[in-house]
Design a protein around this motif. Structure first.
Motif, PDB file in Angstrom:
ATOM      1  N   VAL A 255      99.127  18.045  56.533  1.00 46.26           N
ATOM      2  CA  VAL A 255      98.630  16.898  57.296  1.00 46.26           C
ATOM      3  C   VAL A 255      98.594  17.174  58.799  1.00 46.26           C
ATOM      4  CG1 VAL A 255      99.397  15.253  55.553  1.00 46.26           C
ATOM      5  CG2 VAL A 255     100.942  15.846  57.437  1.00 46.26           C
ATOM      6  N   GLY A 256      99.094  18.332  59.224  1.00 49.05           N
ATOM      7  CA  GLY A 256      99.077  18.628  60.649  1.00 49.05           C
ATOM      8  C   GLY A 256      99.605  20.024  60.932  1.00 49.05           C
ATOM      9  N   ARG A 257      99.598  20.385  62.221  1.00 44.62           N
ATOM     10  CA  ARG A 257     100.060  21.704  62.629  1.00 44.62           C
ATOM     11  C   ARG A 257     100.952  21.573  63.865  1.00 44.62           C
ATOM     12  NH1 ARG A 257      95.625  24.150  62.643  1.00 44.62           N
ATOM     13  NH2 ARG A 257      95.908  25.498  60.821  1.00 44.62           N
TER      14      ARG A 257
ATOM     15  N   PHE B  76     112.017  24.829  72.027  1.00 37.56           N
ATOM     16  CA  PHE B  76     110.726  25.060  72.662  1.00 37.56           C
ATOM     17  C   PHE B  76     110.028  23.735  72.954  1.00 37.56           C
ATOM     18  CE2 PHE B  76     111.796  28.292  69.592  1.00 37.56           C
ATOM     19  CZ  PHE B  76     111.500  29.504  70.195  1.00 37.56           C
ATOM     20  N   THR B  77     109.145  23.757  73.936  1.00 36.53           N
ATOM     21  CA  THR B  77     108.153  22.696  74.029  1.00 36.53           C
ATOM     22  C   THR B  77     107.104  22.971  72.959  1.00 36.53           C
ATOM     23  OG1 THR B  77     106.781  23.923  75.606  1.00 36.53           O
ATOM     24  CG2 THR B  77     108.532  22.524  76.523  1.00 36.53           C
ATOM     25  N   GLY B  78     106.165  22.078  72.785  1.00 34.23           N
ATOM     26  CA  GLY B  78     105.105  22.312  71.816  1.00 34.23           C
ATOM     27  C   GLY B  78     104.267  21.072  71.624  1.00 34.23           C
ATOM     28  N   ASP B  79     103.434  21.101  70.605  1.00 28.56           N
ATOM     29  CA  ASP B  79     102.644  19.912  70.279  1.00 28.56           C
ATOM     30  C   ASP B  79     102.414  19.853  68.781  1.00 28.56           C
ATOM     31  OD1 ASP B  79      99.736  20.814  69.535  1.00 28.56           O
ATOM     32  OD2 ASP B  79     100.183  21.953  71.343  1.00 28.56           O
ATOM     33  N   LEU B  80     102.169  18.650  68.321  1.00 33.06           N
ATOM     34  CA  LEU B  80     101.868  18.379  66.920  1.00 33.06           C
ATOM     35  C   LEU B  80     100.467  17.802  66.845  1.00 33.06           C
ATOM     36  CD1 LEU B  80     102.453  17.852  63.889  1.00 33.06           C
ATOM     37  CD2 LEU B  80     103.517  15.691  64.578  1.00 33.06           C
ATOM     38  N   GLU B  81      99.580  18.503  66.157  1.00 37.58           N
ATOM     39  CA  GLU B  81      98.241  17.994  65.899  1.00 37.58           C
ATOM     40  C   GLU B  81      98.209  17.436  64.478  1.00 37.58           C
ATOM     41  OE1 GLU B  81      93.552  19.434  65.718  1.00 37.58           O
ATOM     42  OE2 GLU B  81      95.170  20.921  65.892  1.00 37.58           O
ATOM     43  N   VAL B  82      97.907  16.152  64.365  1.00 33.73           N
ATOM     44  CA  VAL B  82      97.838  15.498  63.060  1.00 33.73           C
ATOM     45  C   VAL B  82      96.379  15.224  62.744  1.00 33.73           C
ATOM     46  CG1 VAL B  82      98.497  13.465  61.715  1.00 33.73           C
ATOM     47  CG2 VAL B  82     100.093  14.428  63.398  1.00 33.73           C
ATOM     48  N   TRP B  83      95.936  15.622  61.542  1.00 32.24           N
ATOM     49  CA  TRP B  83      94.564  15.332  61.149  1.00 32.24           C
ATOM     50  C   TRP B  83      94.476  14.304  60.038  1.00 32.24           C
ATOM     51  CZ3 TRP B  83      95.913  20.753  61.124  1.00 32.24           C
ATOM     52  CH2 TRP B  83      96.440  21.212  59.918  1.00 32.24           C
ATOM     53  N   GLY B  84      95.620  13.733  59.633  1.00 36.35           N
ATOM     54  CA  GLY B  84      95.605  12.641  58.675  1.00 36.35           C
ATOM     55  C   GLY B  84      95.698  13.099  57.233  1.00 36.35           C
ATOM     56  N   THR B  85      95.696  12.114  56.328  1.00 33.08           N
ATOM     57  CA  THR B  85      95.861  12.369  54.897  1.00 33.08           C
ATOM     58  C   THR B  85      94.637  11.905  54.122  1.00 33.08           C
ATOM     59  OG1 THR B  85      96.948  10.220  54.628  1.00 33.08           O
ATOM     60  CG2 THR B  85      98.366  12.116  54.998  1.00 33.08           C
TER      61      THR B  85
ATOM     62  N   LEU C 248     102.905  24.531  59.645  1.00 37.46           N
ATOM     63  CA  LEU C 248     102.128  23.420  59.103  1.00 37.46           C
ATOM     64  C   LEU C 248     103.055  22.282  58.706  1.00 37.46           C
ATOM     65  CD1 LEU C 248      99.575  25.271  56.778  1.00 37.46           C
ATOM     66  CD2 LEU C 248      99.216  24.459  59.126  1.00 37.46           C
ATOM     67  N   LEU C 249     102.688  21.051  59.048  1.00 35.50           N
ATOM     68  CA  LEU C 249     103.397  19.860  58.593  1.00 35.50           C
ATOM     69  C   LEU C 249     102.791  19.433  57.272  1.00 35.50           C
ATOM     70  CD1 LEU C 249     105.432  17.526  59.164  1.00 35.50           C
ATOM     71  CD2 LEU C 249     103.527  16.317  60.248  1.00 35.50           C
ATOM     72  N   THR C 250     103.636  19.201  56.261  1.00 38.19           N
ATOM     73  CA  THR C 250     103.142  18.881  54.922  1.00 38.19           C
ATOM     74  C   THR C 250     103.764  17.598  54.391  1.00 38.19           C
ATOM     75  OG1 THR C 250     104.856  20.193  53.813  1.00 38.19           O
ATOM     76  CG2 THR C 250     102.790  21.317  54.398  1.00 38.19           C
ATOM     77  N   LEU C 251     103.076  17.007  53.438  1.00 34.49           N
ATOM     78  CA  LEU C 251     103.560  15.829  52.724  1.00 34.49           C
ATOM     79  C   LEU C 251     103.518  16.145  51.242  1.00 34.49           C
ATOM     80  CD1 LEU C 251     102.599  12.136  53.375  1.00 34.49           C
ATOM     81  CD2 LEU C 251     102.450  13.074  51.067  1.00 34.49           C
TER      82      LEU C 251
ATOM     83  N   PRO D  78      95.809   6.906  52.794  1.00 33.57           N
ATOM     84  CA  PRO D  78      96.760   6.375  53.785  1.00 33.57           C
ATOM     85  C   PRO D  78      98.162   6.266  53.219  1.00 33.57           C
ATOM     86  CG  PRO D  78      94.734   5.087  53.770  1.00 33.57           C
ATOM     87  CD  PRO D  78      94.661   6.012  52.577  1.00 33.57           C
ATOM     88  N   THR D  79      99.144   6.560  54.059  1.00 27.04           N
ATOM     89  CA  THR D  79     100.548   6.505  53.635  1.00 27.04           C
ATOM     90  C   THR D  79     101.250   5.236  54.089  1.00 27.04           C
ATOM     91  OG1 THR D  79     101.361   7.588  55.641  1.00 27.04           O
ATOM     92  CG2 THR D  79     100.688   9.015  53.806  1.00 27.04           C
ATOM     93  N   GLY D  80     100.727   4.575  55.127  1.00 26.47           N
ATOM     94  CA  GLY D  80     101.431   3.445  55.718  1.00 26.47           C
ATOM     95  C   GLY D  80     102.286   3.843  56.894  1.00 26.47           C
ATOM     96  N   ALA D  81     102.186   5.120  57.322  1.00 29.64           N
ATOM     97  CA  ALA D  81     102.919   5.625  58.490  1.00 29.64           C
ATOM     98  C   ALA D  81     101.913   6.028  59.560  1.00 29.64           C
ATOM     99  CB  ALA D  81     103.801   6.804  58.108  1.00 29.64           C
ATOM    100  N   GLU D  82     101.969   5.403  60.721  1.00 28.45           N
ATOM    101  CA  GLU D  82     100.971   5.646  61.761  1.00 28.45           C
ATOM    102  C   GLU D  82     100.948   7.102  62.210  1.00 28.45           C
ATOM    103  OE1 GLU D  82      99.649   3.950  66.185  1.00 28.45           O
ATOM    104  OE2 GLU D  82     101.447   3.187  65.184  1.00 28.45           O
ATOM    105  N   LEU D  83     102.120   7.720  62.323  1.00 28.14           N
ATOM    106  CA  LEU D  83     102.177   9.100  62.791  1.00 28.14           C
ATOM    107  C   LEU D  83     101.355  10.021  61.907  1.00 28.14           C
ATOM    108  CD1 LEU D  83     103.393  11.287  64.669  1.00 28.14           C
ATOM    109  CD2 LEU D  83     105.282  11.486  63.022  1.00 28.14           C
ATOM    110  N   ILE D  84     101.374   9.788  60.602  1.00 31.08           N
ATOM    111  CA  ILE D  84     100.686  10.660  59.656  1.00 31.08           C
ATOM    112  C   ILE D  84      99.242  10.213  59.413  1.00 31.08           C
ATOM    113  CG2 ILE D  84     100.708  11.492  57.271  1.00 31.08           C
ATOM    114  CD1 ILE D  84     103.730  11.319  57.357  1.00 31.08           C
ATOM    115  N   ASP D  85      99.001   8.911  59.423  1.00 29.69           N
ATOM    116  CA  ASP D  85      97.680   8.392  59.071  1.00 29.69           C
ATOM    117  C   ASP D  85      96.665   8.508  60.204  1.00 29.69           C
ATOM    118  OD1 ASP D  85      98.655   7.712  56.599  1.00 29.69           O
ATOM    119  OD2 ASP D  85      98.960   5.597  57.071  1.00 29.69           O
TER     120      ASP D  85
END
Length: 249
Positions: free
Chosen positions: A180-182, A36-45, A168-171, A48-55
């Protein structure tokens, strides 16, 4: 010689041989799936983790693939999978994340677990390392506010055709698990587009968020070999990423 163990070994060998022969034109693992196409909305942690995608909060286009690891009959237990390709802001940059159904908790999150339905817990099984040197596990979980995905690939397609289907994306760091995101599902891709996808979570990664450890590193050649074998275009060679994973850097 006992006959039963010999017959069992022969049957297993035959099954592997058949799967290998079929993988000449399709995936050896996770052969049955929908993309599928889609999107990832990240709202951060919280920290900080040191990873731009998550932070860094933001929204990114993604390609999602939902699959069955062995390819059992619809509704039967299997090691289910979620593959996510995050398309970065720089043209051509990709970040591939792969997850399999796993147990919950600090110990069982390392163990792949068969599941019947797609509304469940998926994990990276092995850890990731960020740019700060921090290690943690990533995962995706059923979204309690989302549309149920059901037990079959077709039920996932049906859910994706309605607004609200997602994960949901989790850490996970120790015993703590933080959302940390959806991930949201978009349009279903064609079978040809699905077949052409070639995920590589070792090479298609940024330096500040990558899998770590020799087990991950040992999988690097396997991805390229299996993709070339079935006629898919593998990821661009990235020796630095492979070495970084092997050396826990």
């Amino acid at each position: 010689m006992k006959l039963a163990p010999t017959l069992a070994a022969a049957a297993l060998g035959a099954a592997v041989a058949v799967r290998a022969a079929r993988s000449r034109y399709r995936r050896f693992l996770h052969p049955d799936g929908r993309s599928f196409t889609g999107d990832l909305e990240v709202w951060g942690t919280l920290e900080p983790t040191g990873a731009e995608l998550i932070d860094r909060p933001g929204r990114h286009p993604v390609t999602l693939r939902i699959s069955k690891g062995v390819g059992t009959r619809p509704g039967f237990p299997d090691i289910l999978g979620v593959a996510v390709r995050v398309h970065g802001p720089v043209a051509g940059r990709r970040h591939d994340l792969l997850f399999s159904t796993a147990g919950a908790g600090r110990v069982l999150r390392h163990v792949p677990v068969p599941r019947r339905g797609f509304d469940t817990t998926y994990g990276s099984i092995l850890p990731y390392r960020s740019g700060s040197g921090r290690t943690f596990h990533l995962g995706v979980h059923a979204d309690p506010d989302g549309r149920p995905l059901g037990r079959t690939l077709e039920s996932v397609v049906t859910a994706a055709r309605h607004d609200g289907a997602g994960l949901l994306l989790t850490l996970a760091d120790g015993a703590a698990v933080e959302a940390v995101g959806r991930l949201r599902f978009g349009a279903v891709l064609s079978p040809a587009q699905d077949a052409a996808l070639a995920f590589d979570p070792v090479r298609n990664v940024p330096a500040d968020l990558h899998p770590t450890g020799l087990v991950h590193g040992s999988r690097a050649p396997a991805y390229r070999l299996s993709q070339r074998w079935r006629g898919a275009r593998p990821a661009t060679a990235n020796p630095a990423a492979v070495a970084r994973t092997d050396l826990h850097r």
